[in-house]
Design a protein around this motif. Structure first.
Motif, PDB file in Angstrom:
ATOM      1  N   GLN A  30       2.456  -8.620 -12.501  1.00  0.00           N
ATOM      2  CA  GLN A  30       1.541  -7.485 -12.447  1.00  0.00           C
ATOM      3  C   GLN A  30       1.577  -6.918 -11.030  1.00  0.00           C
ATOM      4  N   ALA A  31       1.655  -5.611 -10.918  1.00  0.00           N
ATOM      5  CA  ALA A  31       1.689  -4.971  -9.602  1.00  0.00           C
ATOM      6  C   ALA A  31       0.376  -5.237  -8.873  1.00  0.00           C
ATOM      7  N   LYS A  32       0.473  -5.623  -7.629  1.00  0.00           N
ATOM      8  CA  LYS A  32      -0.700  -5.857  -6.781  1.00  0.00           C
ATOM      9  C   LYS A  32      -0.575  -5.115  -5.459  1.00  0.00           C
ATOM     10  N   ASN A  33       0.676  -5.102  -4.914  1.00  0.00           N
ATOM     11  CA  ASN A  33       0.857  -4.523  -3.594  1.00  0.00           C
ATOM     12  C   ASN A  33       2.246  -3.884  -3.496  1.00  0.00           C
ATOM     13  N   PHE A  34       2.306  -2.584  -3.812  1.00  0.00           N
ATOM     14  CA  PHE A  34       3.593  -1.895  -3.737  1.00  0.00           C
ATOM     15  C   PHE A  34       4.067  -1.741  -2.296  1.00  0.00           C
ATOM     16  N   ASN A  87      -0.897  -1.611 -15.742  1.00  0.00           N
ATOM     17  CA  ASN A  87      -1.710  -1.275 -16.911  1.00  0.00           C
ATOM     18  C   ASN A  87      -2.393   0.064 -16.630  1.00  0.00           C
ATOM     19  N   ILE A  88      -2.079   1.082 -17.430  1.00  0.00           N
ATOM     20  CA  ILE A  88      -2.574   2.435 -17.146  1.00  0.00           C
ATOM     21  C   ILE A  88      -4.089   2.566 -17.317  1.00  0.00           C
ATOM     22  N   ASN A  89      -4.733   1.636 -17.986  1.00  0.00           N
ATOM     23  CA  ASN A  89      -6.183   1.695 -18.207  1.00  0.00           C
ATOM     24  C   ASN A  89      -6.963   0.774 -17.271  1.00  0.00           C
ATOM     25  N   LEU A  94      -5.010  -2.199  -6.428  1.00  0.00           N
ATOM     26  CA  LEU A  94      -3.575  -2.126  -6.193  1.00  0.00           C
ATOM     27  C   LEU A  94      -3.385  -1.433  -4.849  1.00  0.00           C
ATOM     28  N   THR A  95      -2.429  -1.909  -4.086  1.00  0.00           N
ATOM     29  CA  THR A  95      -2.067  -1.230  -2.845  1.00  0.00           C
ATOM     30  C   THR A  95      -0.863  -0.358  -3.155  1.00  0.00           C
ATOM     31  N   GLY A  96      -0.987   0.927  -2.841  1.00  0.00           N
ATOM     32  CA  GLY A  96       0.086   1.869  -3.132  1.00  0.00           C
ATOM     33  C   GLY A  96       1.252   1.725  -2.175  1.00  0.00           C
ATOM     34  N   PHE A  97       2.307   2.466  -2.438  1.00  0.00           N
ATOM     35  CA  PHE A  97       3.478   2.456  -1.561  1.00  0.00           C
ATOM     36  C   PHE A  97       3.098   2.868  -0.144  1.00  0.00           C
ATOM     37  N   GLY A 105      -4.811   2.135 -12.812  1.00  0.00           N
ATOM     38  CA  GLY A 105      -5.001   3.360 -13.577  1.00  0.00           C
ATOM     39  C   GLY A 105      -4.788   4.605 -12.729  1.00  0.00           C
ATOM     40  N   ALA A 106      -5.305   4.600 -11.503  1.00  0.00           N
ATOM     41  CA  ALA A 106      -5.135   5.754 -10.609  1.00  0.00           C
ATOM     42  C   ALA A 106      -3.665   5.926 -10.230  1.00  0.00           C
ATOM     43  N   PHE A 107      -2.962   4.825 -10.030  1.00  0.00           N
ATOM     44  CA  PHE A 107      -1.534   4.901  -9.714  1.00  0.00           C
ATOM     45  C   PHE A 107      -0.775   5.529 -10.885  1.00  0.00           C
ATOM     46  N   ALA A 108      -1.123   5.132 -12.104  1.00  0.00           N
ATOM     47  CA  ALA A 108      -0.483   5.709 -13.297  1.00  0.00           C
ATOM     48  C   ALA A 108      -0.779   7.205 -13.378  1.00  0.00           C
TER      49      ALA A 108
END
Length: 168
Positions: A30-34, A87-89, A94-97, A105-108
């Motif tokens: 699962q993405a946590k820290n891009f 997970n889009i919902n 999450l840390t973005g790039f 959800g916000a990243f999606a």
């Protein structure tokens, strides 16, 4: 009788101990820290493949089970791509790039993903390297679509020789 209960307890405990690692191995990370993933990707000169999913999506489970988990488990792909799931919902952090905090959800939404499964491949700066693969498409060709997206991502990353600044 007590001895039999003790034996069955040991057998059950042993069985549960074996299934824990097996379950971890049959899923995606699962993405946590891009931002951290991007540093790793830049060092290895590989793209980052993101599978956007929803827990109620049977096509997402099929894409994971038949294509992406086997890729993730295959040591040959470790030198070609980093694979993450979003997970889009989800409101999970999450840390973005860019290193800024967000949610899955916000990243999606920021990447205009509303249909699942969607696969996007990014360079270490967070730029999409190819068209998104939306839906499961034709199952017979899906692996080829994934391979083409990974290959395009590798060409983009290795062609640019992307390096991320870690300080001033």
């Amino acid at each position: 009788m007590m001895r039999m209960i003790a034996i069955w307890t040991l057998i059950l405990a042993w069985g549960l101990a074996l299934t824990g690692p097996a379950r971890a191995m049959d899923s995606l990370v699962q993405a946590k820290n891009f931002h951290a993933d991007a540093r790793t990707a830049a060092q290895r000169q590989v793209p980052i493949l993101v599978l956007f999913t929803s827990p109620t999506c049977p096509y997402c489970e099929r894409a994971k089970r038949e294509y992406l988990v086997p890729m993730h488990m295959d040591p040959g792909y470790h030198s070609r791509v980093i694979i993450r799931e979003v997970n889009i919902n989800s409101t999970a952090s999450l840390t973005g790039f860019d290193g800024k905090p967000t949610t899955e959800g916000a990243f999606a939404r920021a990447n205009k993903v509303s249909i699942v499964p969607t696969v996007m491949v990014f360079d270490p700066r967070g730029t999409a390297t190819s068209e998104a693969i939306v839906g499961l498409l034709i199952a017979d060709y899906y692996f080829g679509y994934l391979e083409a997206a990974i290959d395009e991502g590798m060409r983009m990353v290795r062609g640019k020789k992307i390096s991320l600044k870690t300080g001033p």
